[in-house]
Design a protein around this motif. Structure first.
Motif, short mmCIF file in Angstrom:
data_model
loop_
_atom_site.label_atom_id
_atom_site.label_comp_id
_atom_site.label_asym_id
_atom_site.label_seq_id
_atom_site.Cartn_x
_atom_site.Cartn_y
_atom_site.Cartn_z
N VAL A 103 0.79 -0.98 -0.21
CA VAL A 103 -0.05 -0.18 0.02
C VAL A 103 0.51 1.26 -0.21
O VAL A 103 0.76 1.99 -0.93
CB VAL A 103 -0.84 0.12 0.90
N ALA A 104 1.56 1.18 0.81
CA ALA A 104 2.72 2.74 0.74
C ALA A 104 3.15 2.61 -0.57
O ALA A 104 3.39 3.77 -0.90
CB ALA A 104 3.74 1.72 2.11
N GLY A 117 3.05 8.05 0.80
CA GLY A 117 2.65 6.57 1.14
C GLY A 117 2.80 6.03 2.64
O GLY A 117 2.09 5.07 2.31
N ILE A 118 3.57 6.47 3.28
CA ILE A 118 3.94 6.34 4.57
C ILE A 118 1.86 6.65 4.98
O ILE A 118 1.74 5.47 6.00
CB ILE A 118 5.02 7.23 6.02
N SER A 119 1.62 8.01 5.42
CA SER A 119 0.61 7.92 5.07
C SER A 119 -1.21 6.54 5.14
O SER A 119 -1.84 6.11 6.00
CB SER A 119 -0.46 9.61 5.19
N ALA A 120 -0.75 5.94 4.11
CA ALA A 120 -1.46 5.30 2.96
C ALA A 120 -0.88 4.62 3.91
O ALA A 120 -2.27 3.40 3.94
CB ALA A 120 -1.28 5.53 2.18
N VAL A 147 -3.74 -9.39 -3.62
CA VAL A 147 -4.54 -7.83 -4.33
C VAL A 147 -3.70 -6.74 -4.14
O VAL A 147 -3.08 -5.49 -5.41
CB VAL A 147 -6.09 -7.75 -3.63
N ALA A 148 -3.35 -6.02 -2.79
CA ALA A 148 -2.09 -4.69 -2.73
C ALA A 148 -1.14 -5.08 -3.71
O ALA A 148 -0.70 -4.07 -4.59
CB ALA A 148 -2.19 -4.33 -1.16
N GLY A 149 -0.59 -6.71 -3.92
CA GLY A 149 0.58 -6.70 -4.60
C GLY A 149 0.59 -6.48 -5.47
O GLY A 149 0.96 -5.23 -6.81
N ALA A 150 -0.62 -6.89 -6.27
CA ALA A 150 -0.80 -7.26 -7.36
C ALA A 150 -1.30 -5.61 -8.06
O ALA A 150 -1.01 -4.83 -9.82
CB ALA A 150 -2.44 -7.79 -8.11
N THR A 151 -1.60 -4.67 -6.65
CA THR A 151 -1.71 -3.05 -7.77
C THR A 151 -0.48 -2.10 -7.78
O THR A 151 -0.42 -2.47 -8.95
CB THR A 151 -2.63 -2.27 -6.90
N VAL A 319 -10.27 -2.68 0.87
CA VAL A 319 -9.32 -1.55 1.39
C VAL A 319 -7.84 -0.87 1.22
O VAL A 319 -8.21 0.09 1.09
CB VAL A 319 -9.34 -2.16 3.13
N PRO A 320 -7.37 -1.45 0.94
CA PRO A 320 -6.11 -1.13 -0.09
C PRO A 320 -6.38 0.14 -1.18
O PRO A 320 -5.07 0.46 -0.65
CB PRO A 320 -5.14 -2.05 -0.70
#
Length: 512
Positions: A103-104, A117-120, A147-151, A319-320
């Motif tokens: 996510v970051a 990035g840090i805030s996310a 899914v977060a990694g795929a994004t 959610v990510p």
């Protein structure tokens, strides 16, 4: 000089945008990870993952194939690390930790700043439902990580397409799809992300994307095909209890998806900042569509199809994208506040920006605090207190070798009271199951099969521990008629009846 040079790689790693969110998620996910009692779905994970490899494969041919990939991973994990509560939940903690890092990284890449990035990543780490499923022995954390990694891998591949960047995207999507088929609905949002990227780069259209992305999706979906085929045959039994959703449930999905109305509203406001403030409106729109379109797609299918899949935990993987949006909003506001102005010095501007960022992060944390505390209580993982451990403690305290135990079977097997109590019984306390014709492993099912003639499966136990659903002063009356009749013929009235608040434990002594 040599010592300073040796620490340089460490400082370089610690300075990465993903480190602080990952450490925060690891702490929050690991805090009191062993306190919440297993609930019935986690008991299902334990009963499946701890079978022999052959028994597990035979189980998946009949039921729960949609969780088969996760069970196989947990099977290997428990072979090495054991099957304690903490051990079974730790893969989820690690998966959510990796998700926070992704996510970051995604927010930093899209919105071009460490603050975003840090805030996310920190926003992601304080969402109550994220922290809850980071502590659950189910596949949702693994799927969210996939899914977060795929994004992140998708965003990198769009900037510079090539097999080196599509390959990790395929792996991440394959993990998500095999972990839970519903996560493949994220493709609906990804298509929008790709189309907006093509529109932004239309002056130098990267034609390769027109075939590379569909090919990558097709490759990523291959491992999910056998899961899809088996899962389709089993869907009626496993998903029949999920009701067809109404429009109201779609509109208010965020309240349950985030685990708190205040948290959802706080992150929504930050997302609006990302969409409205200059500097990142297009990536903000991409993340909004990635967050919203999968939920809409699942709602439409559930509303109009024969089976409903619309359940908030099935959509946790969205959610990510919301967290990336929220981080983008904080980053955009920070950039606006710290922009050069004649009326103040750069140092004062940065200080104001830091204070504003911290303040914006504190708001969702304060809103999340009650839920963050609640999910770490003994019964924080289930709305129905199932009291597996309390029942097990009661049996263990009065156990004698040769005792039997009668737990709900048949149409009450879903409660998982028998295996749930068995999980919490200490070593050496092994009452034999009464009224059971075949164990769950022998039946190639999650549940043992009931004996068609209960009197023939009663055994010769001098005492039987009786477990029934609900609180009752007459547990024998709560049994099916043939089981109650068999017990009354050989045992007297219960010598001990204890209602635990959802489960009643009784002790029967043989007469004559």
């Amino acid at each position: 000089m040599t010592s300073a040079a040796g620490w340089r790689p460490v400082r370089r790693v610690l300075g990465q945008v993903w480190v602080l969110p990952a450490l925060a998620m690891l702490f929050v996910g690991g805090f009191r990870v062993g306190t919440p009692e297993f609930w019935r779905d986690e008991v299902s994970t334990w009963t499946a993952a701890t079978r022999s490899f052959g028994d597990l494969l035979r189980l998946l041919q009949h039921v729960d194939a949609s969780n088969g990939f996760y069970y196989l991973l947990l099977h290997g994990w428990t072979e090495v690390f054991g099957d304690s509560v903490i051990s079974l939940r730790m893969p989820s903690v690690l998966a959510m930790t990796a998700a926070a890092a992704f996510v970051a990284l995604t927010a930093e890449r899209l919105f071009g700043g460490r603050v975003a990035g840090i805030s996310a990543g920190l926003l992601f780490a304080v969402v109550p439902e994220i922290t809850r499923y980071a502590q659950e022995a189910r596949s949702y954390a693994l799927v969210t990580c996939g899914v977060a990694g795929a994004t992140w891998f998708l965003v990198r591949a769009l900037d510079r397409p090539g097999w080196q960047r599509w390959a990790p995207y395929c792996v991440a999507m394959a993990v998500a799809g095999a972990g839970h088929l519903i996560s493949l609905s994220t493709v609906a949002g990804q298509v929008a992300v790709v189309l907006l990227h093509l529109w932004r780069t239309r002056s130098a259209l990267p034609w390769r994307l027109l075939w590379q992305y569909p090919l990558a999706v097709a490759v990523a979906a291959l491992p999910a095909i056998p899961v899809m085929m088996l899962g389709n045959e089993q869907s009626g039994r496993q998903l029949g209890w999920i009701v067809r959703p109404e429009m109201n449930e779609l509109v208010h999905l965020g309240d349950s998806l985030f685990g708190g109305v205040g948290v959802y509203h706080a992150i929504t406001v930050l997302a609006l900042l990302a969409l409205l403030l200059p500097g990142g409106r297009l990536p903000a729109l991409q993340m909004l569509l990635l967050a919203v379109l999968p939920a809409i797609a699942v709602w439409v299918v559930s509303r109009n199809g024969t089976t409903s899949y619309f359940l908030e935990r099935y959509l946790l993987f969205t959610v990510p994208a919301w967290a990336v949006l929220g981080g983008g909003g904080i980053g955009a506001l920070y950039t606006l506040v710290t922009a050069p102005r004649r009326s103040r010095t750069p140092g004062h501007a940065r200080a104001a920006g830091v204070l504003l960022t911290v303040g914006l992060l504190v708001v969702p944390l304060v809103e999340a605090k009650p839920a963050l505390v609640a999910v770490r209580t003994v019964y924080g993982h289930t709305w129905a207190r199932e009291h597996f451990q309390a029942a097990a403690d009661l049996i263990a305290a009065g156990y004698r070798p040769g005792d039997g135990v009668a737990a709900p079977l048949g149409n009450q097997s879903w409660s998982m009271i028998g295996p749930g109590v068995d999980f919490y019984l200490p070593d050496g306390v092994e009452p034999f199951p009464v009224f059971v014709e075949h164990s769950a492993a022998q039946a190639e099912d999650l549940f043992p099969s009931a004996c068609p003639q209960p009197a023939n499966c009663l055994g010769q136990a001098q005492r039987i521990w009786l477990l029934v659903l609900g609180d009752t002063a007459d547990p024998m009356a709560a049994l099916p008629g043939d089981q109650s009749q068999a017990l009354r013929a050989h045992y007297g009235a219960p010598s001990q009846v204890t209602a635990l608040g959802g489960v009643t434990v009784a002790l029967l002594d043989r007469t004559g």
